[in-house]
Design an enzyme around this catalytic site. Structure first.
Site, PDB file in Angstrom:
ATOM      1  N   GLU A   1      11.440  -5.178 -12.959  1.00  0.00           N
ATOM      2  CA  GLU A   1      10.689  -5.550 -11.755  1.00  0.00           C
ATOM      3  C   GLU A   1       9.394  -6.288 -12.142  1.00  0.00           C
ATOM      4  OE1 GLU A   1       9.714  -2.170  -9.333  1.00  0.00           O
ATOM      5  OE2 GLU A   1       8.980  -3.384  -7.660  1.00  0.00           O
TER       6      GLU A   1
ATOM      7  N   ASP B   1       1.431  -5.557  -2.663  1.00  0.00           N
ATOM      8  CA  ASP B   1       1.000  -4.328  -1.993  1.00  0.00           C
ATOM      9  C   ASP B   1      -0.392  -3.792  -2.353  1.00  0.00           C
ATOM     10  OD1 ASP B   1       3.654  -4.788  -1.514  1.00  0.00           O
ATOM     11  OD2 ASP B   1       4.343  -2.767  -1.939  1.00  0.00           O
TER      12      ASP B   1
END
Ligand code: GLC
Length: 446
Positions: free
Chosen positions: A416, A174
């Protein structure tokens, strides 16, 4: 992992299996609780790659369940929304049914994500005896083929052999530096620039969902997040129609990570077709054949590395990131160039901190050990690069990186992403692809 570390690996296998069970919504496994309740394209592919060791039927279901979201034009969207989730706002924002190709019976986003499906299909196939493998391949092939045809038809309009992306979310990375550099230098809409100039940025926090769960320091700034939503709204205004988008957008990039993954996905698609005696349609084969040469056009002889390229100006976007190493995964580059990339992995100032591989080289001005795709180590990137290293014959490098990755996860938890300097777990806890790929790393060794 050495013998003394066997118990650590055993415990990690158990914990990882538990994470996958906990995040299981029945027909798909969400990336994590709270922050990520929906189904994401490349997450499901990575998750299936690990899940196949525990329950290969369920891994097949994971892929089929992602393919439910396929649009009539072949696009596989990057998200299928869980309409029971409290985060309903997410799917309202997209309203992808503005495009007639979107499915009617479920809500999806209007963009895609790196084409990891073919890799997952083949990995699942490896676990099946030949007749069942062929049955599996026959089941998925038509949809996989339609997806690859869509990529070239919609995303390679000039027949260059490279796919273009219309939003950084499509790259999966992103806030990766090349996209953020473009955004900050050229594309902040006037209203966002005004907010920035008037120092009103903190007020924008109200609109964020991610920072309710994750520390602000780890994510995009408010201005960047709003700018990405503004780009998304522009796509919605064009009803996700690529012709209309290409006529008006300035933010179109031939992304390096996406194209390296596509290069490998093409190889897998060819292998799948061959095994079930299907001929890839001529136009698609022609486009796919261009890939190796097209990737070489992304090589910069001055800095001796690959970069993404601006689709319109054809200028290379010279910001390094973890994508710099992904031509190893593509497998199409020469051994000499692969060696240049391996040297970058070995270099402590670039990709060689204590807990590799950082998502941005340490000497980059963007490097921040905690900020999302601008420094932290991500397990899916390690998996891709390890796979590439093995295929280029760098077995020792692959083994060392596999060991250090397993150890980092075992000691710090299934996060993550991780701080590459300290190994600190960051982002969402109990993250599915970290769990799945840890299982794959451990099982692949036995
Ligand atoms: C973040 C990541 C993206 C991932 C998604 C769900 O947005 O950047 O790659 O697919 O989370 O895990």
């Amino acid at each position: 992992m050495s013998n003394s570390q066997e118990p650590l690996a055993k415990k990690l296998l158990q914990d990882a299996g538990q994470v996958l069970r906990d995040n299981d919504h029945g027909h798909y496994i969400a990336p994590a609780k709270n922050l990520y309740p929906h189904q994401w394209l490349w997450d499901s592919a990575f998750t299936a790659i690990g899940l196949r060791h525990l329950d290969n039927d369920r891994a097949q279901q994971e892929i089929m369940s992602m393919l439910r979201g396929q649009w009539a034009n072949g696009m596989v969207p990057h998200m299928i929304f869980n309409q029971d989730s409290p985060q309903q706002r997410d799917w309202g924002v997209w309203n992808s049914r503005l495009n007639p190709n979107a499915p009617e019976d479920l809500s999806t986003s209007g963009i895609t994500q790196p084409p990891m499906l073919a890799e997952a299909v083949v990995k699942i196939g490896e676990k099946l005896a030949l007749p069942e493998r062929r049955t599996w391949y026959k089941q998925v092939y038509p949809q996989l083929l339609a997806y690859h045809q869509w990529i070239y038809k919609d995303r390679d309009p000039h027949n260059e052999g490279l796919a273009l992306l219309i939003h950084p979310w499509e790259s999966g990375l992103d806030n990766t530096p090349p996209w953020m550099a473009e955004l900050n230098h050229h594309l902040l809409p006037l209203w966002i620039r005004t907010i920035k100039a008037a120092h009103l940025e903190p007020a924008l926090s109200l609109f964020r969902t991610d920072t309710r769960f994750i520390s602000r320091a780890e994510r995009l700034s408010n201005v960047e997040a709003m700018a990405l939503y503004a780009v998304q709204r522009r796509l919605r205004r064009k009803h996700y129609d690529i012709g209309a988008i290409l006529n008006h957008s300035l933010f179109i990039i031939e992304d390096l990570a996406f194209n390296c993954i596509l290069a490998r996905a093409n190889q897998h698609l060819e292998a799948i077709a061959k095994s079930i005696r299907q001929d890839i349609p001529k136009d698609l084969q022609h486009s796919m054949d261009k890939m190796p040469k097209a990737l070489e056009e992304l090589w910069d002889p001055y800095n001796r590395q690959y970069y993404p390229r601006d689709f319109i100006t054809h200028k290379l976007l010279k910001e390094s990131s973890i994508a710099t190493l992904l031509p190893l995964y593509a497998g199409t580059v020469s051994p000499e160039r692969a060696e240049v990339l391996v040297k970058m992995i070995e270099n402590e100032k670039l990709f060689g901190p204590a807990y590799p591989l950082p998502s941005v080289p340490l000497e980059s001005a963007y490097f921040n050990s905690k900020r999302y795709w601008q420094g932290p180590t991500w397990i899916n990137m390690n998996w891709l690069i390890i796979d590439g290293l093995r295929r280029y014959g760098y077995k020792d490098h692959a083994d060392v990186l596999t060991e250090s990755t397993i150890e980092m996860i075992a000691k710090n938890g299934i996060a993550e992403y991780y701080d590459p300097l300290t190994g600190e777990p960051l982002g969402a806890d109990d993250f599915s692809w970290t769990a799945a790929l840890a299982i794959d790393f451990i099982k692949a060794k036995h």
